[in-house]
Scaffold this active site. Sequence first.
Site, mmCIF file in Angstrom:
data_model
loop_
_atom_site.group_PDB
_atom_site.id
_atom_site.type_symbol
_atom_site.label_atom_id
_atom_site.label_comp_id
_atom_site.label_asym_id
_atom_site.label_seq_id
_atom_site.Cartn_x
_atom_site.Cartn_y
_atom_site.Cartn_z
ATOM 1 N N CYS A 196 -3.651 11.051 1.402
ATOM 2 C CA CYS A 196 -2.836 9.831 1.305
ATOM 3 C C CYS A 196 -1.453 10.057 0.745
ATOM 4 C CB CYS A 196 -3.565 8.840 0.434
ATOM 5 S SG CYS A 196 -5.152 8.478 1.120
ATOM 6 N N LYS B 36 0.850 -1.213 0.000
ATOM 7 C CA LYS B 36 0.000 0.000 0.000
ATOM 8 C C LYS B 36 0.879 1.254 0.000
ATOM 9 C CE LYS B 36 -3.268 2.957 0.424
ATOM 10 N NZ LYS B 36 -4.177 3.232 -0.709
HETATM 11 N N1 SAJ Z 1 -0.897 15.170 -8.653
HETATM 12 C C1 SAJ Z 1 0.040 15.928 -9.378
HETATM 13 N N2 SAJ Z 1 0.483 15.436 -10.568
HETATM 14 C C2 SAJ Z 1 0.047 14.232 -11.048
HETATM 15 C C3 SAJ Z 1 -0.887 13.478 -10.296
HETATM 16 C C4 SAJ Z 1 -1.352 13.970 -9.098
HETATM 17 O O1 SAJ Z 1 0.430 17.016 -8.960
HETATM 18 O O2 SAJ Z 1 0.469 13.849 -12.144
HETATM 19 C C5 SAJ Z 1 -1.372 15.692 -7.367
HETATM 20 C C6 SAJ Z 1 -2.865 15.922 -7.353
HETATM 21 O O3 SAJ Z 1 -3.180 17.211 -7.859
HETATM 22 C C7 SAJ Z 1 -3.188 15.804 -5.881
HETATM 23 C C8 SAJ Z 1 -2.192 14.771 -5.398
HETATM 24 O O4 SAJ Z 1 -1.151 14.708 -6.366
HETATM 25 O O5 SAJ Z 1 -2.945 17.019 -5.206
HETATM 26 C C9 SAJ Z 1 -2.777 13.379 -5.209
HETATM 27 O O6 SAJ Z 1 -3.696 13.142 -6.249
HETATM 28 P P1 SAJ Z 1 -3.878 11.633 -6.838
HETATM 29 O O7 SAJ Z 1 -4.941 11.647 -7.840
HETATM 30 O O8 SAJ Z 1 -2.575 11.146 -7.264
HETATM 31 O O9 SAJ Z 1 -4.226 10.758 -5.588
HETATM 32 P P2 SAJ Z 1 -5.453 10.563 -4.586
HETATM 33 O O10 SAJ Z 1 -4.951 10.982 -3.251
HETATM 34 O O11 SAJ Z 1 -6.722 11.154 -5.048
HETATM 35 O O12 SAJ Z 1 -5.571 8.954 -4.662
HETATM 36 C C10 SAJ Z 1 -4.385 8.203 -4.470
HETATM 37 C C11 SAJ Z 1 -4.407 7.014 -5.444
HETATM 38 N N3 SAJ Z 1 -3.141 6.326 -5.412
HETATM 39 C C12 SAJ Z 1 -2.498 6.112 -6.582
HETATM 40 O O13 SAJ Z 1 -2.905 6.568 -7.637
HETATM 41 C C13 SAJ Z 1 -1.255 5.298 -6.494
HETATM 42 C C14 SAJ Z 1 -5.495 6.047 -5.024
HETATM 43 O O14 SAJ Z 1 -5.447 4.878 -5.835
HETATM 44 C C15 SAJ Z 1 -5.267 5.654 -3.580
HETATM 45 O O15 SAJ Z 1 -6.213 4.678 -3.144
HETATM 46 C C16 SAJ Z 1 -5.421 6.908 -2.742
HETATM 47 O O16 SAJ Z 1 -4.340 7.799 -3.110
HETATM 48 C C17 SAJ Z 1 -5.360 6.511 -1.292
HETATM 49 O O17 SAJ Z 1 -6.419 6.704 -0.623
HETATM 50 O O18 SAJ Z 1 -4.357 5.949 -0.881
#
Ligand code: SAJ
Length: 421
Positions: free
Chosen positions: A257, A203
């Site tokens: 997360c 995880k």
């Molecule tokens: N972000 C960037 N650039 C990117 C991707 C994301 O700056 O290319 C930023 C987003 O704007 C945001 C943050 O990162 O602020 C996190 O966004 P996210 O979409 O990556 O993640 P979460 O928190 O919505 O969901 C993640 C997911 N994990 C992965 O994609 C590996 C989800 O599958 C998890 O279940 C979740 O965290 C969790 O609850 O752990």
Amino acid sequence: MKKICVFGLGYVGLPTASMLATHGFEVLGVEIDENIIERINNGNAHIEEPGLNTLVKAAILSNNLKASSKPIQADVFIICVPTPLDSEKKSDLSYVKSAAKSAIPYLIKDNLVILESTVPPKTTEEVLIPILKESGLEIGTELFVAYCPERVIPGRVIVEMVENDRIIGGINEKSALMAKEIYQTFVEGNIFLTDATTAEFVKLIENTYRDVNIALANEFAKVAEKIHINVWNAIELANRHPRVNILKPGPGVGGHCIPVDPWFIVEKVPQADLIKLSRKINEGMVQHIFDILKETLGKEKRNITIFGVAYKGNVDDTRGSPAKRLIDLLLTKNYDVRVYDPLVRKFRYELKNLADSVKDSECIVVLADHDEFKKMRLDEISEIGKLMRKKNILDARNCLNHEIWKLAGFDVRILGNARMH
Ligand code: SAJ
């Protein structure tokens, strides 16, 4: 009908409890917040998530889901409580410990306890099991224990809870098999069995992988500014390579997360330097956005408008949002800040409507790539421009149609594109 007791009815616990209650189990959800208990027992979800309200209503109407403040005797106990970071970037396991302790009096032979909360590696073995031993039951033969993380993405929780593959880590094989029996009633993805510590680590590395790769994209953006190219074009071209998938630069990493989970690895193994450095780079993007603003507007007192304080586009969740830290920084540097976000309903700073947020403003900063911002038409943008003192916009998500903003007379700046600032 098997009984299941779910501790924590939040982003993960409520969908999990409702899914189990509509797949053949009698479920009691244990929650500390009396308002949440009442709302759920009335068939209403307290969380905005597509499909969740329908699922909760179905679960309540089937009489197989109830919310309460107290546990009951059950066959399975699932712990889905929060595991936040404390001020020293260490995991706060107090909710996990209190949930486990509250289950002790109800545990009987052949029960299964499943931990779903994200935790540092070895928490199941070193923290949860010592508490469960207080039941007097023999762990692994009379009381079975498994760790089963969720990986659903906010906004698609119900779909992904069913479709995603699931990892189950048992403290022994029987525990893993017992947990598999529960999840396979609704999981259509593949279920993979392993040990508890490996499952905890899986995880963490999923989210840490994402954080490190976002840090790499952010570093590319800063390099691109120095060598005067557009990082977004470069990333798009690089990603044409069959084995390259560079993520998107941004103003920082929010959510509950991704900014948290990497620290759980560092807590256990402080030598994890790349993980620490990636966190530092991502946290440093707020200062970088501020530096671009300062260079654009000069040091004297300025009116800034923030478009989007949610932690990412098209969500209403502001947990861990970089917008909070940027606004704090701007205010300490004597800027005036007004905030507009079409989706967020409550925030630590006053949320204004669109017109009031841009009135007399000298620069709009886009921090969340909401569809509403992407779809703004020329006439709307022109109206915005008329209300502003200076027509500057900094797009930290590269999400806007920059040509029409320029048509409306705006100076457009984009993170990672020096030509545009
Ligand atoms: N972000 C960037 N650039 C990117 C991707 C994301 O700056 O290319 C930023 C987003 O704007 C945001 C943050 O990162 O602020 C996190 O966004 P996210 O979409 O990556 O993640 P979460 O928190 O919505 O969901 C993640 C997911 N994990 C992965 O994609 C590996 C989800 O599958 C998890 O279940 C979740 O965290 C969790 O609850 O752990």
